[in-house]
Structure formats: C-alpha cells, structure tokens
Design a protein around this motif. Structure first.
Motif, PDB file in Angstrom:
ATOM      1  N   THR A  51      56.802  80.735  40.502  1.00 16.47           N
ATOM      2  CA  THR A  51      55.443  80.592  41.029  1.00 16.47           C
ATOM      3  C   THR A  51      54.939  79.191  40.750  1.00 16.47           C
ATOM      4  O   THR A  51      55.001  78.717  39.612  1.00 16.47           O
ATOM      5  CB  THR A  51      54.479  81.603  40.372  1.00 16.47           C
ATOM      6  OG1 THR A  51      55.010  82.914  40.518  1.00 16.47           O
ATOM      7  CG2 THR A  51      53.109  81.548  41.035  1.00 16.47           C
ATOM      8  N   LYS A  52      54.458  78.529  41.789  1.00  9.08           N
ATOM      9  CA  LYS A  52      53.768  77.249  41.620  1.00  9.08           C
ATOM     10  C   LYS A  52      52.377  77.385  42.220  1.00  9.08           C
ATOM     11  O   LYS A  52      52.157  78.188  43.128  1.00  9.08           O
ATOM     12  CB  LYS A  52      54.516  76.118  42.334  1.00  9.08           C
ATOM     13  CG  LYS A  52      55.893  75.798  41.761  1.00  9.08           C
ATOM     14  CD  LYS A  52      55.819  75.157  40.393  1.00  9.08           C
ATOM     15  CE  LYS A  52      57.161  74.580  39.935  1.00  9.08           C
ATOM     16  NZ  LYS A  52      58.258  75.557  39.909  1.00  9.08           N
ATOM     17  N   VAL A  53      51.440  76.594  41.710  1.00  6.17           N
ATOM     18  CA  VAL A  53      50.084  76.595  42.238  1.00  6.17           C
ATOM     19  C   VAL A  53      49.725  75.178  42.639  1.00  6.17           C
ATOM     20  O   VAL A  53      50.000  74.220  41.903  1.00  6.17           O
ATOM     21  CB  VAL A  53      49.070  77.124  41.191  1.00  6.17           C
ATOM     22  CG1 VAL A  53      47.659  77.141  41.778  1.00  6.17           C
ATOM     23  CG2 VAL A  53      49.458  78.525  40.731  1.00  6.17           C
ATOM     24  N   ILE A  84      54.352  79.722  46.474  1.00 11.01           N
ATOM     25  CA  ILE A  84      53.479  78.563  46.295  1.00 11.01           C
ATOM     26  C   ILE A  84      52.066  79.044  46.631  1.00 11.01           C
ATOM     27  O   ILE A  84      51.766  79.372  47.788  1.00 11.01           O
ATOM     28  CB  ILE A  84      53.876  77.368  47.188  1.00 11.01           C
ATOM     29  CG1 ILE A  84      55.280  76.875  46.809  1.00 11.01           C
ATOM     30  CG2 ILE A  84      52.868  76.235  47.042  1.00 11.01           C
ATOM     31  CD1 ILE A  84      55.797  75.723  47.673  1.00 11.01           C
ATOM     32  N   LEU A  85      51.244  79.153  45.601  1.00 11.25           N
ATOM     33  CA  LEU A  85      49.881  79.668  45.750  1.00 11.25           C
ATOM     34  C   LEU A  85      48.898  78.520  45.873  1.00 11.25           C
ATOM     35  O   LEU A  85      49.013  77.522  45.163  1.00 11.25           O
ATOM     36  CB  LEU A  85      49.504  80.505  44.526  1.00 11.25           C
ATOM     37  CG  LEU A  85      50.381  81.719  44.207  1.00 11.25           C
ATOM     38  CD1 LEU A  85      49.903  82.370  42.900  1.00 11.25           C
ATOM     39  CD2 LEU A  85      50.333  82.718  45.346  1.00 11.25           C
TER      40      LEU A  85
END
Lengths: 329, 329
Positions: free
Chosen positions: A122-124, A89-90
């Motif tokens: 990947t989540k932002v 989680i970015l």
C-alpha cells in the motif's frame, strides 16, 4: 491518454521504448502473459494496473477487474492462476470504508477465481495526485504440459470463436460514468475465465491462440494476433454477438462495439478439426454459454483483419490508434 | 498519508482490513515476500508500488528503486530474483523522454541485479490524477532448498547484523526534494542485495531473518521482527553505522536516522555460531563492505526493541506511527 489505450500508440510505446530498454526477448512476445521456466516449473506471469473510473459500476468494481483481469491474462496462456499480488495506490483522503469495500471485492473475486492473494503493498499519495484507488495485480500460474498458446500460432484455417456477446463492460462503465439512462440495463461482463479455458483444454491441448479482448476490444485483439502471426483474419460482421442494449448505446454514442472493452470474454483460434468440440465445451460452461464462431484465418491479406458485411462487401477492421473510452479498466 | 508510511498505521491496514478481506494465511505472514509452492518449485513472490518524489535523485531514480526494491524483497526470503513484471501509471502530459529515461534505468538496474523484466503494462490517467510516473513491480525467484528465512524465526541469542551505514536514501531524496544544500554529498544507497544474500547463504543456509529496512527505517524493521517472533531485541545505539553527512542532516531536520528509509541495506538475524563467518562473508561483498554487528536478541522485554545509549541507559525504539518522509519510495 492514447498511450494507455491499448491501441497503436500503446503498441509503439512497447515496441520502441520498453522492449529496447529492457533488452530481452521474453517481453517482445507481446502475449497477455509471459511463459517462463523456473525451478523445473513452467509458469505464466502477468501484471496489470487498474485505473477504472468510477470505482464501482454495474456488475462489478475495480476490485473485480483487478482479480479477473490478471487471472484472465494468465488463462490466455492456458494457465490456471494460482497466486496474485495486489498493490494499492491510495489518494490521501480516500474513505477507508471504500478501501474496505474494494478489498472485500478482491477477496470475493479471488475465491470465485480459485486464486490466493499472497502478497501486497500500500502506498499513499497526496490529494490531487491520485484518484481514490489505483490497483495493480500480478499473477502466477502453471502452464499445463503440451500447451503452447500464443498469438504467433494463428494459421490459415483456424476457426475464430468468441466466448460470448461483446461490448458490455465498456458500455456499463461509460453509462455509469456519464449518468446515461439508456445503459442502465447493461452490466459489466467481468468474470474469471480460468475454468472456461480448462474446459477447452480438456477437449484438446492444441488451442493456437487465446486472447481476452479488453482495451481496444475485439478489433484490437484480432489485429494483434494478425500482426503477430502474419495470417489474415476474416470475420462475419453479423456473426459477432452484440447485445441489443449495447448496440443501441454504441449507435447513440457513435462507438463501434467491436472496439469496446470486454472483461469476461475471450477469443479463441482453434484448428478446424477441433472447432466443433471446443465450441460445444464452451457452450456447456457458464462463461461460454453465448459462444459463437465469428470467422476464420485466411491466406489472403496477411496481417490484416477484414469484416464481411451483410451486403457481402468487406471492410478493414484496423487497429485503433487509441481507446475510445479512457480509463475503462 | 500515514497508512502508506510503513509504520503502525500501515500494519493496522494490513491486519484489520486486507488480511481478513482476502481470508488467507499466506498474506498474514507479513514477510517482505511470500514463499509458495507451485509445480514442485519453491518460489518467493513479492510486489511493491513506487511513488517516490522526485523521480530522479542523487544516486538513483524511481526505476532503480522499482527493480532493486522488489529484487530485495525476494532476497529477504533467501531467493535470487529471476523475473520481474513492471507496470507504469503515467500522468497525461508526462514527457516521453522522461518515460524513456526511467525505462532505461529499469533496464540497467535489471541487468545489474541479474533479473529479466518479463511482462509489463501501461496505463495513463488525466493530468491532476497522477504525478508523472508511478511504477509497480512484482517479482518471482527460487528459494534454495533448506532455507527458511522469516521474521518469526528470530530467537534469543541471534546476532543482529546490518549490511552497511543507514539513512542515506531518505536523506538523499529529501535533500533533492527540498533543495537542501547540506545533503548534496549524500547519495541514495539503492542497490540489489541478491548477491550479498547468496554469499551469506553460502556460509550457512540457517539464517533466521533478513529484512531490508525501507519505509520506517531500521527501527520499523526491528519492531516488525520483534513483534512477529516475540523475542526482545537490544541494539547498541553507537553500533549502528550512520554516515556523518546523514547524521548532520538528520540533526538539522529533527529526524532520527534509525527511522529513515534505506534501499540497499539489510538487517540479518544470525545464530551466534555462524555470526563471525557471515559477517566476514558480508564484508567481502561490495554490498556488505560496511557491515557491522549492532545487537542481539535477548530473552528480556519480549516483542520490544531497546537501544542502549553510550551512557549505559536504554531507550525504547518503538514502531513509528507513520513515515517521517512521505513518498520516499
């Protein structure tokens, strides 16, 4: 913050909120990893999220923790980790070179642990809704036949062995976070423990309990085992190895090293007949070179952990309400 | 934000950053779940983090997504999900009754999907470093013998079937988030698809590709399959079912429903000999009642997805650079 600290508040969240909501017994076992049957295979399965601050610290990074932490949770069931998932989680605006450094650390740690990162995500999230990088890993591994390692199996007579000195990870992260000079020579103990556990199992499959004392430190792990098994545990306060710089930093900060997180240590409960041989095997392994017997399980004070002081008196080592150091892993 | 959107930027992150860092081929397969061998069992393994905003929306919650999303990723390899891990990252100050409602949603969704939540974790971060609740789930399931479902297997002649109308999830979340009235009658399609896939596999184990068109919608999924397989894909623009309120909302907002996220739909690539029987089996299942053939794989324009318009012209449906709607799952 206390509900994430691995102490009493965390345990209450599990017992009173998650376990009833999910309605199953597997989760209620409260081990570091679940042991499951699937397609004829006996698997260990575990997950952890990693929110350590800062991302890089003496001796490691969030990437090392994310690999070693889950590998070690599997090892605490006797399993050798085979595959990991890894999800980022970015926070928006995080430098991609930092993401790359963390990914490289994950790759390097996976090679060292002998595990394959098989799937990811990947989540932002927007700026102000994260903190650079949060990671989650889940892992699966095979549990060898005849192995039944879980906190409920601790029993009076068991010898309690720790694989090395305690407290280094927590002090290393804290000194980096706070810019404290006295912690400069303390590096995190983050390391994969699958090889050490395999060496111990080669001596005997009949290890009763294994636990890696992460959040809440040695004291939290011993309390969880005492509670789960109903046995009493007595340790010698001076028998627990604490490195001098860790002890000095803890004294300065008012921390008890028995409650400080470790990321490359394990505590083992071993039947007395096998204790000497298991200890010898541990000391022959790089991750167990500093192994030491720290106590025994006793029929007295069931469910409680007691430390015997150098003066011969005893004190209760109780479950911390919360973690002394938030976001330590 | 684009790197988490499931579009071209996400794909670049995977191809150029994660895959080289982890140094393995399993990850490079780019399927929704990895298929692995462990202890003689053939397992699917997958993970996703969930950062949807708001936590509750018409038709579901972050808890439903966390269960169904990972169950569906496993189903896209033909696997029936058996066990899930579930990890919470809580923002300090989040109401525990909200945590409880999410946990209950997870428990209810797990029962509906026939999966056991076997292991979990909770971390807490300071206010301003999270957004209420972030979840991660990982899942494992058994892949039946003889089943080999992956994006590389799409081939000219394959019939492309969608399991129901598209676009509802994204519009439901957006309308809730923005307080838009016109979306009030659109509810998320979030649902577990393991049963539907089992019904399809009962017709033939020889399904070539399954994909659940989440982030980036139908267009992103079709592009990923065209790229992975090298086949051309042609769909009929009017053949894709889009509910009237979804179409109206998309027109108003300038969104293309082919790019809007779904959480309870799949797209299947089926050899022509089996297409009619698979379609019939889908329509007999509650999750496939609205199934429709939307196109075919063609030898022309390899690696590209083309939509044929009602006028007989064609337009390129390319991979979105990013997601139109951030934090949709």
């Amino acid at each position: 913050m206390g509900h994430g600290g691995g102490g009493l508040l965390s345990a209450e969240l599990m017992t009173h909120l998650f376990a009833p909501a999910y309605g199953n017994e597997t989760l209620a076992g409260l081990a570091d990893s679940a042991v499951l049957s699937l397609g004829g295979a006996r698997l260990a399965f575990s997950t952890d999220s990693y929110v350590v601050r800062p991302l890089f610290f003496p001796g490691g990074s969030i990437g090392d923790l994310a690999v070693n932490g889950t590998v070690n949770d599997l090892a605490m069931s006797g399993a050798r980790a085979a595959y990991l998932s890894c999800a980022f989680i970015l926070e928006e605006g995080t430098d991609l070179t930092v993401v790359g450094r963390v990914a490289q650390a994950i790759g390097t740690a996976a090679v060292a642990a002998g595990v394959t990162v098989a799937t990811g995500d990947t989540k932002v999230v927007e700026t102000g809704h994260g903190d650079g990088i949060y990671l989650n890993t889940a892992g699966i591994g095979l549990v060898p036949a005849g192995v039944d390692i879980r906190p409920q199996r601790a029993t009076p007579g068991d010898v309690v062995i720790v694989s090395g000195p305690v407290g280094a990870h927590g002090v290393a992260v804290l000194s980096m976070r706070e810019g404290l000079e006295f912690g400069a020579d303390v590096v995190s103990d983050t390391a994969p423990l699958g090889g050490l556990v395999a060496a111990m199992l080669a001596v005997t499959p009949d290890l009763h309990v294994l636990r890696d004392p992460t959040r809440g430190g040695l004291a939290a792990s011993l309390n969880e085992i005492a509670t789960a098994s109903g046995t009493g545990i007595e340790i010698g306060e001076r028998s627990v190895p604490v490195p001098e710089p860790v002890a000095a930093a803890c004294a300065f900060l008012g921390l008890d090293p028995f409650y400080v997180a470790n990321e490359g240590r394990l505590v083992a409960f071993v039947p007395p007949d096998h204790a000497d041989a298991v200890l010898a095997a541990m000391r022959d392994h790089p991750q167990g070179a500093g192994a030491a017997v720290i106590g025994t399980c006793v029929p007295e004070h069931p469910g409680l952990v007691v430390a015997r002081t150098p003066l011969g008196t005893t004190r209760l080592l109780d479950l911390p309400l919360t973690e002394q150091l938030p976001r330590i892993c």
